[in-house]
Design a protein around this motif. Structure first.
Motif, PDB file in Angstrom:
ATOM      1  N   GLY A  17     -63.127  68.441 -77.639  1.00 55.32           N
ATOM      2  CA  GLY A  17     -62.214  68.939 -76.609  1.00 55.32           C
ATOM      3  C   GLY A  17     -60.905  69.483 -77.141  1.00 55.32           C
ATOM      4  O   GLY A  17     -60.174  70.160 -76.419  1.00 55.32           O
ATOM      5  N   TYR A  22     -63.380  75.456 -76.834  1.00 51.28           N
ATOM      6  CA  TYR A  22     -64.246  74.438 -76.236  1.00 51.28           C
ATOM      7  C   TYR A  22     -64.806  74.889 -74.878  1.00 51.28           C
ATOM      8  O   TYR A  22     -66.000  74.780 -74.628  1.00 51.28           O
ATOM      9  CB  TYR A  22     -63.489  73.112 -76.086  1.00 51.28           C
ATOM     10  CG  TYR A  22     -64.282  72.046 -75.378  1.00 51.28           C
ATOM     11  CD1 TYR A  22     -65.275  71.349 -76.051  1.00 51.28           C
ATOM     12  CD2 TYR A  22     -64.051  71.741 -74.041  1.00 51.28           C
ATOM     13  CE1 TYR A  22     -66.021  70.368 -75.414  1.00 51.28           C
ATOM     14  CE2 TYR A  22     -64.788  70.768 -73.398  1.00 51.28           C
ATOM     15  CZ  TYR A  22     -65.762  70.088 -74.077  1.00 51.28           C
ATOM     16  OH  TYR A  22     -66.512  69.133 -73.442  1.00 51.28           O
ATOM     17  N   ASP A  23     -63.952  75.400 -73.997  1.00 50.26           N
ATOM     18  CA  ASP A  23     -64.418  75.819 -72.670  1.00 50.26           C
ATOM     19  C   ASP A  23     -65.414  76.964 -72.753  1.00 50.26           C
ATOM     20  O   ASP A  23     -66.349  77.047 -71.956  1.00 50.26           O
ATOM     21  CB  ASP A  23     -63.240  76.213 -71.778  1.00 50.26           C
ATOM     22  CG  ASP A  23     -62.451  75.000 -71.322  1.00 50.26           C
ATOM     23  OD1 ASP A  23     -63.038  73.906 -71.228  1.00 50.26           O
ATOM     24  OD2 ASP A  23     -61.246  75.148 -71.072  1.00 50.26           O
ATOM     25  N   TYR A  24     -65.231  77.855 -73.708  1.00 53.06           N
ATOM     26  CA  TYR A  24     -66.185  78.963 -73.894  1.00 53.06           C
ATOM     27  C   TYR A  24     -67.580  78.402 -74.167  1.00 53.06           C
ATOM     28  O   TYR A  24     -68.550  78.776 -73.525  1.00 53.06           O
ATOM     29  CB  TYR A  24     -65.734  79.866 -75.048  1.00 53.06           C
ATOM     30  CG  TYR A  24     -66.756  80.902 -75.427  1.00 53.06           C
ATOM     31  CD1 TYR A  24     -66.819  82.110 -74.745  1.00 53.06           C
ATOM     32  CD2 TYR A  24     -67.674  80.678 -76.448  1.00 53.06           C
ATOM     33  CE1 TYR A  24     -67.762  83.062 -75.083  1.00 53.06           C
ATOM     34  CE2 TYR A  24     -68.617  81.622 -76.789  1.00 53.06           C
ATOM     35  CZ  TYR A  24     -68.659  82.814 -76.102  1.00 53.06           C
ATOM     36  OH  TYR A  24     -69.609  83.751 -76.424  1.00 53.06           O
ATOM     37  N   ARG A  26     -68.622  75.252 -73.758  1.00 50.07           N
ATOM     38  CA  ARG A  26     -69.029  74.298 -72.725  1.00 50.07           C
ATOM     39  C   ARG A  26     -69.790  74.987 -71.599  1.00 50.07           C
ATOM     40  O   ARG A  26     -70.708  74.411 -71.014  1.00 50.07           O
ATOM     41  CB  ARG A  26     -67.798  73.585 -72.162  1.00 50.07           C
ATOM     42  CG  ARG A  26     -68.108  72.464 -71.189  1.00 50.07           C
ATOM     43  CD  ARG A  26     -66.837  71.775 -70.726  1.00 50.07           C
ATOM     44  NE  ARG A  26     -65.856  72.693 -70.168  1.00 50.07           N
ATOM     45  CZ  ARG A  26     -65.858  73.141 -68.910  1.00 50.07           C
ATOM     46  NH1 ARG A  26     -66.805  72.748 -68.087  1.00 50.07           N
ATOM     47  NH2 ARG A  26     -64.927  73.954 -68.482  1.00 50.07           N
ATOM     48  N   THR A  27     -69.441  76.227 -71.297  1.00 51.67           N
ATOM     49  CA  THR A  27     -70.102  76.951 -70.208  1.00 51.67           C
ATOM     50  C   THR A  27     -71.279  77.801 -70.682  1.00 51.67           C
ATOM     51  O   THR A  27     -71.961  78.389 -69.857  1.00 51.67           O
ATOM     52  CB  THR A  27     -69.104  77.867 -69.482  1.00 51.67           C
ATOM     53  OG1 THR A  27     -68.564  78.804 -70.406  1.00 51.67           O
ATOM     54  CG2 THR A  27     -67.984  77.052 -68.848  1.00 51.67           C
TER      55      THR A  27
END
Length: 180
Positions: A17, A22-24, A26-27
């Protein structure tokens, strides 16, 4: 003549995290792989190293030189999911040195879908609509535009009061403009 010695840069291993991307991932990547991924900080910003497994046949971590590629390889070695670690010149997609793991990628991709499938990337079709557009001109003050899901654009004034932003932003969803 004094021999030249290149010192390996420090690589910090952090929780997933902490990575900027990370968000890229994660999705777009299988959640089990993201959960077992590792954030690596080679210089200032940590980025994610996602292990191979399932539909993800391999991975890479681009860096600026061979010493950094070797340091990343050494940092990943004790962790599961990073088989066949190697440091090499990576001409595509980033044209830099990199640490790779898993199956070697093909020398040439026949199309973007083949590359995405190799790296196990999915969920790329959920982009917001780009129309209608509203012109945006940034003045000399710092400004930001915020949509329903957070900041969209942030602008800071340059020295001597000049801003460098002229562009367009989507008007749906409605935007809130804040000037500091």
């Amino acid at each position: 003549m004094i021999p030249m010695v290149e010192v390996l840069p420090r690589v910090d291993v952090l929780p997933p995290g902490e990575a900027y991307d990370y968000d890229y991932f994660r999705t777009r990547v299988d959640e089990r792989l993201v959960a077992s991924s590792i954030a690596l900080r080679v210089y200032r910003m940590p980025f994610l190293a996602v292990p191979a497994g399932g539909s993800r046949r391999g991975g890479y971590f681009p860096v600026d030189g061979p010493a950094a590629a070797l340091a990343v390889r050494d940092a990943l070695e004790p962790y599961n999911g990073f088989p066949a670690l190697r440091a090499r010149w990576l001409p595509a997609p980033v044209n830099s040195f990199a640490t790779e793991w898993g199956d070697p990628p093909p020398d040439y991709w026949t199309n973007a879908d083949e590359r995405l499938a190799f790296y196990g990337l999915t969920g790329l079709g959920a982009l917001p609509p780009l129309t209608p557009l509203s012109p945006v001109t940034c003045g000399s003050a710092a400004a930001s535009w915020t949509g329903e899901e957070g900041p969209i654009v942030s602008v800071r004034a340059r020295p001597r009061g000049r801003a460098s932003c002229v562009g367009t932003l989507p008007v749906d969803p409605p935007l809130t403009r804040t000037i500091a």
